[in-house]
Design a protein around this motif. Sequence first.
Motif, PDB file in Angstrom:
ATOM      1  N   PRO A  20     -45.795   5.060 -35.382  1.00  0.00           N
ATOM      2  CA  PRO A  20     -44.364   4.952 -35.032  1.00  0.00           C
ATOM      3  C   PRO A  20     -43.528   6.098 -35.601  1.00  0.00           C
ATOM      4  O   PRO A  20     -42.438   6.356 -35.123  1.00  0.00           O
ATOM      5  CB  PRO A  20     -43.953   3.618 -35.638  1.00  0.00           C
ATOM      6  N   THR A  21     -44.060   6.800 -36.622  1.00  0.00           N
ATOM      7  CA  THR A  21     -43.438   8.018 -37.144  1.00  0.00           C
ATOM      8  C   THR A  21     -44.558   9.009 -37.458  1.00  0.00           C
ATOM      9  O   THR A  21     -45.711   8.603 -37.677  1.00  0.00           O
ATOM     10  CB  THR A  21     -42.632   7.764 -38.433  1.00  0.00           C
ATOM     11  N   GLU A  23     -45.131  10.505 -40.179  1.00  0.00           N
ATOM     12  CA  GLU A  23     -45.643  10.221 -41.524  1.00  0.00           C
ATOM     13  C   GLU A  23     -46.611   9.050 -41.506  1.00  0.00           C
ATOM     14  O   GLU A  23     -47.676   9.093 -42.135  1.00  0.00           O
ATOM     15  CB  GLU A  23     -44.484   9.934 -42.482  1.00  0.00           C
ATOM     16  N   GLN A  24     -46.269   7.999 -40.769  1.00  0.00           N
ATOM     17  CA  GLN A  24     -47.148   6.830 -40.697  1.00  0.00           C
ATOM     18  C   GLN A  24     -48.375   7.101 -39.844  1.00  0.00           C
ATOM     19  O   GLN A  24     -49.421   6.481 -40.029  1.00  0.00           O
ATOM     20  CB  GLN A  24     -46.363   5.637 -40.138  1.00  0.00           C
ATOM     21  N   SER A  25     -48.250   8.020 -38.901  1.00  0.00           N
ATOM     22  CA  SER A  25     -49.371   8.371 -38.027  1.00  0.00           C
ATOM     23  C   SER A  25     -50.368   9.297 -38.700  1.00  0.00           C
ATOM     24  O   SER A  25     -51.538   9.347 -38.297  1.00  0.00           O
ATOM     25  CB  SER A  25     -48.824   9.033 -36.753  1.00  0.00           C
ATOM     26  N   PRO A  27     -52.217   9.428 -41.532  1.00  0.00           N
ATOM     27  CA  PRO A  27     -53.543   8.931 -41.942  1.00  0.00           C
ATOM     28  C   PRO A  27     -54.449   8.620 -40.760  1.00  0.00           C
ATOM     29  O   PRO A  27     -55.669   8.806 -40.834  1.00  0.00           O
ATOM     30  CB  PRO A  27     -53.214   7.666 -42.739  1.00  0.00           C
ATOM     31  N   ARG A  28     -53.858   8.159 -39.657  1.00  0.00           N
ATOM     32  CA  ARG A  28     -54.648   7.872 -38.461  1.00  0.00           C
ATOM     33  C   ARG A  28     -55.197   9.168 -37.864  1.00  0.00           C
ATOM     34  O   ARG A  28     -56.341   9.213 -37.407  1.00  0.00           O
ATOM     35  CB  ARG A  28     -53.769   7.129 -37.452  1.00  0.00           C
ATOM     36  N   SER A 175     -46.578  -2.302 -31.318  1.00  0.00           N
ATOM     37  CA  SER A 175     -46.195  -3.317 -32.299  1.00  0.00           C
ATOM     38  C   SER A 175     -47.207  -4.444 -32.389  1.00  0.00           C
ATOM     39  O   SER A 175     -47.061  -5.352 -33.211  1.00  0.00           O
ATOM     40  CB  SER A 175     -44.808  -3.883 -31.956  1.00  0.00           C
ATOM     41  N   ILE A 232     -55.379   2.147 -33.592  1.00  0.00           N
ATOM     42  CA  ILE A 232     -54.230   1.606 -34.311  1.00  0.00           C
ATOM     43  C   ILE A 232     -54.651   0.400 -35.135  1.00  0.00           C
ATOM     44  O   ILE A 232     -54.366   0.305 -36.326  1.00  0.00           O
ATOM     45  CB  ILE A 232     -53.110   1.208 -33.332  1.00  0.00           C
ATOM     46  N   ASN A 233     -55.390  -0.504 -34.490  1.00  0.00           N
ATOM     47  CA  ASN A 233     -55.840  -1.723 -35.166  1.00  0.00           C
ATOM     48  C   ASN A 233     -57.353  -1.810 -35.307  1.00  0.00           C
ATOM     49  O   ASN A 233     -57.845  -2.437 -36.241  1.00  0.00           O
ATOM     50  CB  ASN A 233     -55.347  -2.958 -34.389  1.00  0.00           C
TER      51      ASN A 233
END
Length: 251
Positions: A20-21, A23-25, A27-28, A175, A232-233
């Motif tokens: 979603p940002t 920064e959060q992406s 590590p993925r 989400s 993602i999951n």
Amino acid sequence: MTTSENKKVYFASDQHLGAPTPEQSFPREQKFVAWLNEIKKDAEAIFLLGDLFDFWFEYKTVVPKGFVRVLGKLAEIKDSGIPIYFFVGNHDLWMNDYFEKELNIPVYHKPQEFSINGKLFLIGHGDGLGPHDKGYKRMKKVFTFKPFQWMFRWLHPDLGVRLGQYMSVKNKLISGDEDAKFLGEENEWLVQYCKRKLTTKHYDYFIFGHRHLPMNISLNDKSTYLNIGDWINYYTYGVFENQELKLEEYK
């Protein structure tokens, strides 16, 4: 395509890098690059089935900022002689020729047939296929309408990319809500699409992404539908070796 001894064909989809940002992406993205680095040792070919980016738009001289590590790794793998095939998804459907010119990676906008070790595959992202999903199909017609893309291109990239990223992150699949739950074979649109295709032609394997759910479903005694999930999951991917197709998880 015929695989060499001890070589495999890999399939991955729905990394949604940037969501979603950034920064959060990140590590993925690191995890996906690590996976690419591992599979290059025994990969005969790699299929990327779309939504690698959560938003992508190609201006004439500008592409979205970021993703240097994954783009560099793809370039390294392709330059080493391993074929990579890219299918656009609903989040990166505005991809044109950047991958083809910069990375020498072919880009497909529709499902394609491939013969691998004598098995016939139908491979694609999976968006807009099968019955229903009429709202998205109407939206896709608008987004792929050339005059609409021409008008969007006149937005300054700082505005256009920010607007596109905002709209993409609103996608419910990011989400993880009820849309990403298994609906039952009779209600899974891609299952229905595969079964309809089998009425006119035999395929050994159908491989799609888009649904964000790992699925391995027998359509009959000779045909299989594989949805390879997401990064993602689930961090799942498909592997075809010799005559066997299976789902695996990257940990």
